[in-house]
Motif scaffolding. Structure first.
Motif, PDB file in Angstrom:
ATOM      1  N   THR A 309      44.099  58.528  29.449  1.00 44.51           N
ATOM      2  CA  THR A 309      44.433  58.194  28.064  1.00 44.51           C
ATOM      3  C   THR A 309      44.088  56.733  27.790  1.00 44.51           C
ATOM      4  N   PRO A 310      43.888  56.369  26.509  1.00 43.39           N
ATOM      5  CA  PRO A 310      43.626  54.955  26.183  1.00 43.39           C
ATOM      6  C   PRO A 310      44.716  54.018  26.695  1.00 43.39           C
ATOM      7  N   ALA A 311      45.969  54.450  26.642  1.00 43.32           N
ATOM      8  CA  ALA A 311      47.068  53.602  27.110  1.00 43.32           C
ATOM      9  C   ALA A 311      46.950  53.340  28.605  1.00 43.32           C
ATOM     10  N   THR A 312      46.551  54.363  29.366  1.00 43.66           N
ATOM     11  CA  THR A 312      46.418  54.196  30.812  1.00 43.66           C
ATOM     12  C   THR A 312      45.241  53.293  31.150  1.00 43.66           C
ATOM     13  N   GLU A 313      44.126  53.480  30.458  1.00 43.89           N
ATOM     14  CA  GLU A 313      42.964  52.609  30.709  1.00 43.89           C
ATOM     15  C   GLU A 313      43.287  51.164  30.362  1.00 43.89           C
ATOM     16  N   LEU A 314      44.006  50.958  29.252  1.00 50.40           N
ATOM     17  CA  LEU A 314      44.397  49.598  28.881  1.00 50.40           C
ATOM     18  C   LEU A 314      45.299  48.997  29.956  1.00 50.40           C
ATOM     19  N   THR A 315      46.225  49.805  30.481  1.00 50.85           N
ATOM     20  CA  THR A 315      47.138  49.316  31.510  1.00 50.85           C
ATOM     21  C   THR A 315      46.377  48.883  32.756  1.00 50.85           C
ATOM     22  N   LEU A 316      45.445  49.705  33.222  1.00 48.22           N
ATOM     23  CA  LEU A 316      44.655  49.352  34.404  1.00 48.22           C
ATOM     24  C   LEU A 316      43.798  48.112  34.142  1.00 48.22           C
ATOM     25  N   TYR A 317      43.246  48.011  32.956  1.00 43.90           N
ATOM     26  CA  TYR A 317      42.456  46.821  32.599  1.00 43.90           C
ATOM     27  C   TYR A 317      43.327  45.568  32.675  1.00 43.90           C
ATOM     28  N   ARG A 318      44.558  45.664  32.116  1.00 39.21           N
ATOM     29  CA  ARG A 318      45.436  44.486  32.121  1.00 39.21           C
ATOM     30  C   ARG A 318      45.860  44.124  33.542  1.00 39.21           C
ATOM     31  N   VAL A 319      46.058  45.120  34.400  1.00 35.77           N
ATOM     32  CA  VAL A 319      46.406  44.824  35.791  1.00 35.77           C
ATOM     33  C   VAL A 319      45.256  44.083  36.474  1.00 35.77           C
ATOM     34  N   ALA A 320      44.021  44.559  36.255  1.00 34.79           N
ATOM     35  CA  ALA A 320      42.863  43.863  36.820  1.00 34.79           C
ATOM     36  C   ALA A 320      42.764  42.442  36.276  1.00 34.79           C
ATOM     37  N   GLN A 321      43.005  42.294  34.974  1.00 33.95           N
ATOM     38  CA  GLN A 321      42.928  40.973  34.348  1.00 33.95           C
ATOM     39  C   GLN A 321      43.979  40.033  34.924  1.00 33.95           C
ATOM     40  N   GLU A 322      45.200  40.518  35.058  1.00 35.56           N
ATOM     41  CA  GLU A 322      46.275  39.677  35.581  1.00 35.56           C
ATOM     42  C   GLU A 322      46.042  39.359  37.054  1.00 35.56           C
ATOM     43  N   GLY A 323      45.502  40.349  37.812  1.00 35.50           N
ATOM     44  CA  GLY A 323      45.215  40.085  39.217  1.00 35.50           C
ATOM     45  C   GLY A 323      44.186  38.973  39.388  1.00 35.50           C
ATOM     46  N   LEU A 324      43.117  39.010  38.581  1.00 34.27           N
ATOM     47  CA  LEU A 324      42.104  37.961  38.653  1.00 34.27           C
ATOM     48  C   LEU A 324      42.658  36.615  38.185  1.00 34.27           C
ATOM     49  N   THR A 325      43.527  36.639  37.198  1.00 38.46           N
ATOM     50  CA  THR A 325      44.154  35.403  36.732  1.00 38.46           C
ATOM     51  C   THR A 325      44.979  34.770  37.837  1.00 38.46           C
ATOM     52  N   ASN A 326      45.742  35.587  38.567  1.00 38.89           N
ATOM     53  CA  ASN A 326      46.554  35.061  39.662  1.00 38.89           C
ATOM     54  C   ASN A 326      45.681  34.520  40.791  1.00 38.89           C
ATOM     55  N   VAL A 327      44.513  35.132  41.020  1.00 39.30           N
ATOM     56  CA  VAL A 327      43.586  34.599  42.021  1.00 39.30           C
ATOM     57  C   VAL A 327      43.145  33.203  41.615  1.00 39.30           C
ATOM     58  N   HIS A 328      42.793  33.017  40.318  1.00 39.39           N
ATOM     59  CA  HIS A 328      42.408  31.693  39.828  1.00 39.39           C
ATOM     60  C   HIS A 328      43.510  30.669  40.093  1.00 39.39           C
ATOM     61  N   LYS A 329      44.751  31.092  39.928  1.00 37.40           N
ATOM     62  CA  LYS A 329      45.862  30.153  40.024  1.00 37.40           C
ATOM     63  C   LYS A 329      46.239  29.830  41.464  1.00 37.40           C
ATOM     64  N   HIS A 330      46.250  30.842  42.331  1.00 33.92           N
ATOM     65  CA  HIS A 330      46.928  30.679  43.614  1.00 33.92           C
ATOM     66  C   HIS A 330      46.043  30.864  44.854  1.00 33.92           C
ATOM     67  N   ALA A 331      44.892  31.538  44.734  1.00 32.47           N
ATOM     68  CA  ALA A 331      44.165  31.910  45.949  1.00 32.47           C
ATOM     69  C   ALA A 331      43.345  30.766  46.537  1.00 32.47           C
ATOM     70  N   GLY A 332      42.997  29.803  45.737  1.00 37.50           N
ATOM     71  CA  GLY A 332      42.148  28.731  46.231  1.00 37.50           C
ATOM     72  C   GLY A 332      40.695  28.958  45.839  1.00 37.50           C
ATOM     73  N   ALA A 333      39.938  27.878  45.812  1.00 40.77           N
ATOM     74  CA  ALA A 333      38.562  27.964  45.311  1.00 40.77           C
ATOM     75  C   ALA A 333      37.660  28.773  46.215  1.00 40.77           C
ATOM     76  N   ALA A 334      37.937  28.825  47.534  1.00 43.56           N
ATOM     77  CA  ALA A 334      37.046  29.514  48.463  1.00 43.56           C
ATOM     78  C   ALA A 334      37.425  30.961  48.712  1.00 43.56           C
ATOM     79  N   ALA A 335      38.444  31.456  48.050  1.00 42.22           N
ATOM     80  CA  ALA A 335      38.917  32.818  48.318  1.00 42.22           C
ATOM     81  C   ALA A 335      37.915  33.853  47.818  1.00 42.22           C
ATOM     82  N   HIS A 336      37.799  34.914  48.580  1.00 34.29           N
ATOM     83  CA  HIS A 336      36.975  36.057  48.160  1.00 34.29           C
ATOM     84  C   HIS A 336      37.894  37.129  47.578  1.00 34.29           C
ATOM     85  N   VAL A 337      37.451  37.754  46.494  1.00 31.20           N
ATOM     86  CA  VAL A 337      38.267  38.762  45.790  1.00 31.20           C
ATOM     87  C   VAL A 337      37.534  40.096  45.826  1.00 31.20           C
ATOM     88  N   ALA A 338      38.279  41.140  46.142  1.00 33.50           N
ATOM     89  CA  ALA A 338      37.738  42.507  46.128  1.00 33.50           C
ATOM     90  C   ALA A 338      38.532  43.322  45.112  1.00 33.50           C
TER      91      ALA A 338
END
Length: 405
Positions: A309-338
């Protein structure tokens, strides 16, 4: 003991009713005497007084129904011997008093006993009156034939049975209807209370939803702009070309933030508009944006992704977005993200994993990122795992069953 609440202005209304019936009774007594069809020997003024006295207890018929009905019955039996009275309006007065016991007395046991006592007393008095009383001009049974006596019994008996039975039934029915109305009013109050709770809950949920949307839309872009601005500041004098690229990335993120905010506002204004909502196809753009900010990010789609459903796709998109945002904040410049989007037999999973060491970020944040992700996933029936990995780094995994999705 269940009570029937007295209506507003009951005393004023009943006092007016008693006054009207008192005047009508006095007038009827005078008219009867004037027409020469009266049955009492007393002076007409006494008959008028007696008719008025009989109506007075109606003033308190709702507050003290049993007592007032007993007083009225005693007056109805005694007044013919003392003052005389009108025989027409007095029937209405007696009916109202007897009716009020069933309609207003909260002591239902005493209401039953008192009505039985009044009915028996009236029956005894009626029989005694037939055998020589003021109601029949003082004539005894010796002046009447047996047929006349039986006819009088039949007429007066049937009239009085119908009279008291009607007052009894109507009074009980009024009491029952009052209780039913009270139950409906209480049910209505409960329903209104539940409606208020539902509305408050809906408003709270909507407030949280808007807060999550604002957090997900703004935090991601603001974080990216902070990273790029910091990079531009560091190389501004030594590498102007790289600083320019970073500033262009800041400009691009700002435009994306404005576009996302416009989309969010449009979506909130219209619940039916879902075409502009982010979908899983837009996750690739998030990855490219992160790579443009200097991140090492890999993105995989594994297996067949079920229809969501659109709501589920939006939810997964926001989780990916928030996960990448947290990587920017906390993982460090050299971190690799999968970042992995996986279709399973039961549903769909999204993972955001990094190998950074984790740190406290100086970048602005609200501290509600993980909470918002959990709320989003729970809203579509899924589960969220988030925490450090055993060998370093951080993992966010969202799983949504097909049925829930």
């Amino acid at each position: 003991m269940v009570e029937r609440p007295l209506p507003d202005g009951w005393l004023r209304y009943d006092a007016a009713l008693a006054a009207v019936l008192a005047v009508v009774g006095a007038a009827m007594a005078w008219l009867t005497d004037t027409a020469g069809v009266g049955v009492f020997d007393q002076d007409v003024r006494l008959q008028m007084l007696g008719s008025a006295l009989l109506a007075i207890p109606l003033v308190w018929r709702r507050r003290f129904p049993i007592a007032m009905a007993l007083v009225q019955s005693a007056l109805y039996i005694a007044l013919p011997y003392v003052t005389g009275m009108d025989l027409y309006s007095s029937q209405v007065v007696l009916f109202l008093g007897f009716y009020s016991i069933g309609a207003w007395s909260a002591r239902r046991g005493w209401a039953l006993v008192s009505r039985i006592v009044i009915s028996v007393a009236m029956a005894v008095w009626l029989v005694s009156s037939i055998f020589g009383g003021p109601m029949f001009g003082g004539e005894g049974p010796e002046a009447m034939t047996a047929t006349q006596i039986m006819a009088i019994f039949a007429i007066n008996g049937s009239i009085n049975i119908a009279f008291f039975a009607g007052a009894w039934v109507f009074g009980n029915r009024a009491w029952q209807q009052a209780l039913e109305r009270r139950e409906l009013e209480q049910a209505g109050q409960e329903i209104r209370g539940l409606q208020a709770e539902i509305v408050a809950h809906a408003v709270e949920n909507e407030r949280l939803r808007i807060a999550r949307e604002l957090h997900d839309v703004v935090a991601h872009h603001v974080t990216a702009m902070s990273v790029q601005a910091a990079a531009a500041r560091r190389v501004l004098s030594s590498d102007p070309a790289r600083a320019e690229a970073s500033l262009k990335a800041v400009e691009s993120s700002a435009r994306s933030a404005v576009a996302d905010l416009r989309t969010m506002v449009t979506t909130l204004r219209s619940a039916d508009e879902t075409e502009s909502l982010p979908t899983l196809d837009d996750v690739a753009a998030l990855v490219e944006e992160a790579r443009g900010a200097g991140r090492s990010v890999t993105y995989e789609r594994i297996g067949e992704i079920p229809e969501l459903t659109p709501a589920t796709e939006l939810t997964l998109y926001r989780v990916a977005q928030e996960g990448l945002t947290n990587v920017h904040k906390h993982a460090g410049a050299a971190a690799h993200v999968a970042l992995r989007l996986r279709g399973t037999r039961d549903g769909v999973e999204l993972e955001v994993s990094d190998d950074g060491q984790g740190s406290t970020s100086a970048l602005p944040g609200t501290g509600t990122g993980l909470t918002g992700m959990r709320e989003r996933i729970a809203a579509v029936g899924g589960t969220l795992e988030a925490g450090p990995k055993p060998r370093g780094g951080f993992l966010v995994r969202a799983a949504i069953p097909v049925g829930a999705a």
